[in-house]
Write an enzyme that holds these catalytic residues in place. Sequence first.
Site, PDB file in Angstrom:
ATOM      1  N   GLN A  10      40.435  32.251  -4.669  1.00  0.00           N
ATOM      2  CA  GLN A  10      39.600  33.340  -4.809  1.00  0.00           C
ATOM      3  C   GLN A  10      39.167  34.227  -3.578  1.00  0.00           C
ATOM      4  O   GLN A  10      39.411  35.402  -3.640  1.00  0.00           O
ATOM      5  CB  GLN A  10      38.229  32.759  -5.396  1.00  0.00           C
ATOM      6  CG  GLN A  10      37.294  33.722  -6.032  1.00  0.00           C
ATOM      7  CD  GLN A  10      35.903  33.441  -6.111  1.00  0.00           C
ATOM      8  OE1 GLN A  10      35.435  32.453  -5.430  1.00  0.00           O
ATOM      9  NE2 GLN A  10      35.176  34.226  -6.677  1.00  0.00           N
ATOM     10  N   ASP A  32      50.624  28.757  -0.414  1.00  0.00           N
ATOM     11  CA  ASP A  32      50.025  28.314  -1.336  1.00  0.00           C
ATOM     12  C   ASP A  32      50.863  27.170  -1.835  1.00  0.00           C
ATOM     13  O   ASP A  32      51.935  27.175  -1.805  1.00  0.00           O
ATOM     14  CB  ASP A  32      49.847  29.459  -2.436  1.00  0.00           C
ATOM     15  CG  ASP A  32      48.294  28.956  -3.371  1.00  0.00           C
ATOM     16  OD1 ASP A  32      47.422  29.139  -2.977  1.00  0.00           O
ATOM     17  OD2 ASP A  32      48.607  28.308  -4.436  1.00  0.00           O
ATOM     18  N   ARG A  34      51.355  26.685  -5.032  1.00  0.00           N
ATOM     19  CA  ARG A  34      52.308  27.134  -6.010  1.00  0.00           C
ATOM     20  C   ARG A  34      52.940  28.482  -5.672  1.00  0.00           C
ATOM     21  O   ARG A  34      52.167  28.987  -4.894  1.00  0.00           O
ATOM     22  CB  ARG A  34      51.722  27.167  -7.347  1.00  0.00           C
ATOM     23  CG  ARG A  34      50.557  27.971  -7.460  1.00  0.00           C
ATOM     24  CD  ARG A  34      49.545  27.757  -8.464  1.00  0.00           C
ATOM     25  NE  ARG A  34      48.093  28.328  -8.149  1.00  0.00           N
ATOM     26  CZ  ARG A  34      47.916  29.703  -8.189  1.00  0.00           C
ATOM     27  NH1 ARG A  34      48.735  30.562  -8.889  1.00  0.00           N
ATOM     28  NH2 ARG A  34      46.550  30.188  -7.745  1.00  0.00           N
ATOM     29  N   TYR A 137      32.245  17.403  -2.343  1.00  0.00           N
ATOM     30  CA  TYR A 137      32.600  18.817  -1.711  1.00  0.00           C
ATOM     31  C   TYR A 137      31.561  18.897  -0.567  1.00  0.00           C
ATOM     32  O   TYR A 137      32.070  19.282   0.620  1.00  0.00           O
ATOM     33  CB  TYR A 137      32.532  19.633  -2.745  1.00  0.00           C
ATOM     34  CG  TYR A 137      32.636  21.254  -2.406  1.00  0.00           C
ATOM     35  CD1 TYR A 137      33.852  21.736  -1.706  1.00  0.00           C
ATOM     36  CD2 TYR A 137      31.624  22.236  -2.196  1.00  0.00           C
ATOM     37  CE1 TYR A 137      33.754  23.104  -1.259  1.00  0.00           C
ATOM     38  CE2 TYR A 137      31.631  23.391  -2.110  1.00  0.00           C
ATOM     39  CZ  TYR A 137      33.122  23.878  -1.439  1.00  0.00           C
ATOM     40  OH  TYR A 137      32.918  25.045  -1.135  1.00  0.00           O
ATOM     41  N   LYS A 141      32.273  19.465   3.371  1.00  0.00           N
ATOM     42  CA  LYS A 141      32.023  20.201   4.244  1.00  0.00           C
ATOM     43  C   LYS A 141      30.987  20.044   5.289  1.00  0.00           C
ATOM     44  O   LYS A 141      31.197  20.761   6.425  1.00  0.00           O
ATOM     45  CB  LYS A 141      31.519  21.469   3.329  1.00  0.00           C
ATOM     46  CG  LYS A 141      32.399  22.175   2.390  1.00  0.00           C
ATOM     47  CD  LYS A 141      33.558  22.974   3.193  1.00  0.00           C
ATOM     48  CE  LYS A 141      34.459  23.588   2.251  1.00  0.00           C
ATOM     49  NZ  LYS A 141      35.768  23.973   2.675  1.00  0.00           N
TER      50      LYS A 141
HETATM   51  C1  AKB Z   1      30.929  26.226  -5.269  1.00  0.00           C
HETATM   52  O1  AKB Z   1      30.480  26.420  -6.278  1.00  0.00           O
HETATM   53  O2  AKB Z   1      31.569  25.054  -5.177  1.00  0.00           O
HETATM   54  C2  AKB Z   1      31.406  27.126  -4.229  1.00  0.00           C
HETATM   55  C3  AKB Z   1      30.534  27.073  -3.186  1.00  0.00           C
HETATM   56  C4  AKB Z   1      29.218  27.549  -3.363  1.00  0.00           C
HETATM   57  O3  AKB Z   1      30.960  26.620  -2.118  1.00  0.00           O
HETATM   58  N1  AKB Z   1      31.588  28.467  -4.839  1.00  0.00           N
END
Ligand code: AKB
Length: 306
Positions: A10, A32, A34, A137, A141
């Site tokens: 994105q 990338d 792909r 995630y 981060k």
């Molecule tokens: C997600 O929703 O995982 C991402 C973000 C806020 O990092 N768009």
Amino acid sequence: MILVLGAGGQVGSELVEKLRAKHGRNKVLATDVRELENQNGPFEVLNALDKEKLHDIVERYKVEEVYHLVALLSATAEKNPEFGWKLNMETLFTVLDLAKDKKIKKVFWPSSIAVFGPNTPRQNTPQQTITDPTTVYGISKLAGERWCEYYAKNYGVDVRSIRYPGLIGYKSLPGGGTTDYAVDIYHKALENGTYECFLQKGTYLPMMYMEDAIRATIELMETSEENVKIRSSYNLGGISFAPEEVAREIKNHIPQFEISYAPDFRQKIAESWPASIDDSAAFEDWGWKLEYDMAKMTEDMLKNLG
Ligand code: AKB
């Protein structure tokens, strides 16, 4: 040469376009996992976990700057925690080590509002505050932010980062995040005139129009090194809204548009994130200023998707 990892995503697809317009199309190498169509400049298929190939590309193309945009986002990583952690962390180390070994000069790596958690103040979330992420995630981060700061302080690595809010653009679809509804809603409004939202009414989240996000990224990368006082990651606020508010804005253009709600597992993730963000540090250090509010963004989205 500027290298963009994850150029099909994105952010990547729009960033490559902007960087090529700015620096010349042959000065930006897109990669990338792909094959990507419609490339108007150099491109390589690269799995960013393939350290050897990444090293080879950096050497072959004389890469100086890397935008590392490879990641599994919040919703996708919850479905495959082990791979989410592996992809998000190993690829970051590869790039930070390239900078540590002076093979590249500058790194951009995005963090996210996902570093915050249920005990973080939700309104106007400060730059420095409690960070107790509940998703793989978010954990990756947060760990990444700590490592970026560590490499900057201990090895002099010039790494720069932004905690992106949810990003909204018309050129590409988001890939598996909790904030994806805010893009889907525009597509469905135009296609069907209705949208079933996977987040509940009243769920406020910070969002940002892609134009602003790309501009912020390039501005941070272009500011002089002494302005970058935060080496973990900068808060960026954007626009805070709940699903019914963006629906109301869309209704101003498509009066028959209707939204309904069917919250799923992403609701819990959204509830653990801030509703709004204090980004005064970005303003003070490198002059960040938002341009798109919800009305301007909605007009632009519908015009371009319509
Ligand atoms: C997600 O929703 O995982 C991402 C973000 C806020 O990092 N768009």
